[in-house]
Scaffold this active site. Structure first.
Site, PDB file in Angstrom:
ATOM      1  N   ARG A 127      -4.475  37.305  21.877  1.00  0.00           N
ATOM      2  CA  ARG A 127      -3.810  36.442  20.881  1.00  0.00           C
ATOM      3  C   ARG A 127      -4.093  36.929  19.466  1.00  0.00           C
ATOM      4  NH1 ARG A 127      -4.665  30.579  18.865  1.00  0.00           N
ATOM      5  NH2 ARG A 127      -2.582  29.671  18.801  1.00  0.00           N
ATOM      6  N   ILE A 153       2.090  29.681  15.268  1.00  0.00           N
ATOM      7  CA  ILE A 153       1.932  30.196  16.632  1.00  0.00           C
ATOM      8  C   ILE A 153       1.473  28.991  17.448  1.00  0.00           C
ATOM      9  CG2 ILE A 153      -0.430  31.005  16.098  1.00  0.00           C
ATOM     10  CD1 ILE A 153      -0.156  33.166  18.206  1.00  0.00           C
ATOM     11  N   SER A 154       2.067  28.800  18.622  1.00  0.00           N
ATOM     12  CA  SER A 154       1.788  27.580  19.387  1.00  0.00           C
ATOM     13  C   SER A 154       0.361  27.556  19.934  1.00  0.00           C
ATOM     14  CB  SER A 154       2.754  27.457  20.562  1.00  0.00           C
ATOM     15  OG  SER A 154       4.078  27.466  20.100  1.00  0.00           O
ATOM     16  N   GLN A 155      -0.048  26.354  20.274  1.00  0.00           N
ATOM     17  CA  GLN A 155      -1.363  26.139  20.881  1.00  0.00           C
ATOM     18  C   GLN A 155      -1.412  26.815  22.265  1.00  0.00           C
ATOM     19  OE1 GLN A 155      -1.828  22.077  21.877  1.00  0.00           O
ATOM     20  NE2 GLN A 155      -3.996  22.264  22.449  1.00  0.00           N
ATOM     21  N   PRO A 156      -2.458  27.548  22.582  1.00  0.00           N
ATOM     22  CA  PRO A 156      -2.524  28.242  23.880  1.00  0.00           C
ATOM     23  C   PRO A 156      -2.304  27.332  25.088  1.00  0.00           C
ATOM     24  CG  PRO A 156      -4.235  29.055  22.432  1.00  0.00           C
ATOM     25  CD  PRO A 156      -3.577  27.922  21.704  1.00  0.00           C
TER      26      PRO A 156
END
Ligand code: SAH
Length: 304
Positions: A127, A153-156
């Protein structure tokens, strides 16, 4: 499992997770009980932080992004790339920050998402290659991060969950709306070489293309354009993932979904509760929608 977010009451968890072996979502199984309350609050708080950007209208020409057209500024360290040597993983991985990645993955497992292939994909994709220089130290926190231009960037955890819902394999063709940093597309590319992604903001689209080329995600096909309209030249798709929230499910995306396909999409205005919706089209073309949880994504922008 149901997450409920209220702007006044914070996060509330309604109901409990499925028991071990409970069948759900098209016959897939979630291996064990969904999150412990604290983990859910942490995850949902992260989802809430996805909110960024405003409802501006952006002009954006439809531009196919090729290796030649990409820029090369990127914060990730190029020197830490190693070839995987695994024919099923054609792009490089890196041992750099692997411990942090494993820690992040184990947190996602603790939330209850235990599918080994999904967890492995998140462990494989660095990431930190997709996170701006000033956010590097947070790259493996389970939360969204700013990537510039009012986007995130989205949350994992959400990346993992949405990927799980798509039920991908190496023969499936998947369309992503909202390339952003390129991270979600790279995770999809762990499952299939047939990844198509559209970004409306040109600088982000070019930067992501640059990362795909630099880090070896070369089978991803990307363009700059308005993803509301889908990508008719490559349709139909087995799976569609939308990482920005429209007010309603775009009709062109439903049309471009293959029979037997599934789409996962956050729906709702930025001022209200958005719901993550799983849209399934059966073999006869009949469409059903299942609302899964409350989420908060950046809004879908429209081209003028
Ligand atoms: N999947 C991304 C998350 C990016 S946030 C990642 O892994 O980093 C959502 C992205 O959707 C933003 O980059 C935003 O610019 C983009 N977006 C918003 N409206 C869009 C539209 N109509 N078509 C394509 N992309 C859009």
């Amino acid at each position: 499992m149901k997450f409920r977010f209220s702007p006044f009451a914070g996060v509330r968890i309604i109901g409990r997770g499925p028991r071990k072996g409970v069948k759900r979502m098209g016959g897939q199984t979630i291996g064990r009980r969904w999150p412990a309350a604290t983990a859910v609050i942490w995850a949902a708080a992260g989802v809430f932080l996805c909110l960024a950007g405003c409802d501006k209208r952006y002009p954006a020409a439809e531009t196919a992004l090729t290796a030649q057209s990409s820029e090369s500024q990127d914060p990730g360290a190029v020197s830490d790339i190693v070839e995987s040597g695994d024919p099923n993983l054609p792009h490089p991985g890196t041992p750099a920050r692997l411990d942090e990645r494993r820690q992040m993955v184990s947190q996602i497992r603790d939330y209850g998402l235990t599918e080994a292939n999904i967890l492995q994909a998140l462990e494989n994709v660095p990431r930190h290659w997709f996170v701006p220089a000033d956010q590097q130290r947070y790259a493996y926190d389970d939360r969204p991060l700013p990537i510039g231009h009012g986007q995130t960037i989205s949350q994992p955890f959400i990346v993992a969950y949405m990927t799980y819902l798509l039920d991908l394999d190496k023969n499936k063709k998947v369309l992503e709306i909202g390339t952003g940093s390129g991270y979600q597309a790279a995770v999809l590319n762990e499952f299939t070489p047939h990844v198509y992604t559209i970004e409306i903001l040109e600088p982000l689209g070019r930067q992501a293309r640059s990362r795909f080329d630099r880090y070896g995600y070369t089978t991803i096909t990307a363009k700059i354009g308005d993803g509301y309209k889908g990508w008719v030249e490559h349709a139909p798709f087995d799976a569609i993932i939308v990482t920005c929230a429209p007010d309603n499910i775009p009709k062109p995306l439903i049309e471009q979904l293959k029979c037997g396909g599934r789409m996962v999409i956050p729906v709702g205005s930025v001022f209200s509760i958005q719901e993550l919706v799983l849209v399934s089209k059966n073999d006869k073309g009949r469409v059903t929608k299942q609302s899964l949880m409350a989420v908060r994504f950046v809004p879908m922008l429209r081209k003028k």
